[in-house]
Design an enzyme around this catalytic site. Sequence first.
Site, mmCIF file in Angstrom:
data_model
loop_
_atom_site.group_PDB
_atom_site.id
_atom_site.type_symbol
_atom_site.label_atom_id
_atom_site.label_comp_id
_atom_site.label_asym_id
_atom_site.label_seq_id
_atom_site.Cartn_x
_atom_site.Cartn_y
_atom_site.Cartn_z
ATOM 1 N N ASN A 1 -8.025 -3.565 -3.364
ATOM 2 C CA ASN A 1 -7.038 -2.903 -4.217
ATOM 3 C C ASN A 1 -6.186 -3.974 -4.911
ATOM 4 O O ASN A 1 -5.550 -4.801 -4.247
ATOM 5 C CB ASN A 1 -6.164 -1.980 -3.359
ATOM 6 N N HIS B 1 -4.905 2.035 -8.295
ATOM 7 C CA HIS B 1 -4.194 3.303 -8.108
ATOM 8 C C HIS B 1 -3.115 3.405 -9.188
ATOM 9 O O HIS B 1 -1.946 3.115 -8.942
ATOM 10 C CB HIS B 1 -3.570 3.351 -6.717
ATOM 11 N N GLU C 1 -7.881 5.614 -7.612
ATOM 12 C CA GLU C 1 -7.127 6.540 -6.792
ATOM 13 C C GLU C 1 -6.004 7.170 -7.618
ATOM 14 O O GLU C 1 -5.512 6.567 -8.570
ATOM 15 C CB GLU C 1 -6.488 5.812 -5.604
ATOM 16 N N HIS D 1 -5.068 1.849 4.114
ATOM 17 C CA HIS D 1 -3.612 1.777 4.146
ATOM 18 C C HIS D 1 -3.173 0.924 5.329
ATOM 19 O O HIS D 1 -3.343 1.301 6.485
ATOM 20 C CB HIS D 1 -2.937 3.146 4.216
#
Length: 247
Positions: free
Chosen positions: A7, A43, A72, A200
């Site tokens: 990410n 995201h 996302e 996460h």
Amino acid sequence: MTLLSVNLNKIAVLRNSRGGNEPDICQAAQTCIESGCGGITVHPRPDLRHVRPDDVRALAAMLRGRVEYNIEGNPFAGARGEYPGLITLAREVRPSQVTLVPDGDGQITSDHGFDLRHDIERLKPLVSELLELGCRVSLFVDAGTEAFELAAAIGVQRIEIYTGPYAQAFADGQPAAALAACAETARRAQQAGLAVNAGHDLSQANLGTFKAAIPGLAEVSIGHALIGEALYGGLATTVRNYVQILR
């Protein structure tokens, strides 16, 4: 092997704090790919706090045919300013996977998943549209979630288990209960025909233990910890370390 999707939101946060184009998010993606990751995650949010729509498009152009691209976001957040909405972005860039997340502007980061029994009817037409675009669809869920057959019935192919509570429990030295909840959630999802992703607060410290407890773990999406660790060890080295853990 479990796929590592990096990410890159925190790269965009650093760039946005100063303005301009440095650090360059596409160069960061290139480094991650060369170091062995199998995917890139972003995201984008309506408030443009980190990854922006122009980043989503630029990454799509460079990633196509190379590694998986996972976008996302909250499918119910409407267009605002430069942000056209998650489904519109997916329609533009056709990512490999879209992970639907019920986050809002008031959240610093994603901190809970969908309630499948409550949300499934609202999700159904959006999942259908994403499938027509050729995107794999994953739903962000909490450990302990049930009713995965409802998600499978509308065409969802994967879930992503929210691992924040597990990471905190691991840091506190008592991960057993949280890990068991994740493992049972993964088992139920797989029994319903869904593949399992996770993400996460996963880190080099806690990832190996997590992976060992989740047979058939398809993918992990890791950003905050990985980029933080890269400040000390370098981005390429850190990505290689994660890939080695997953092997």
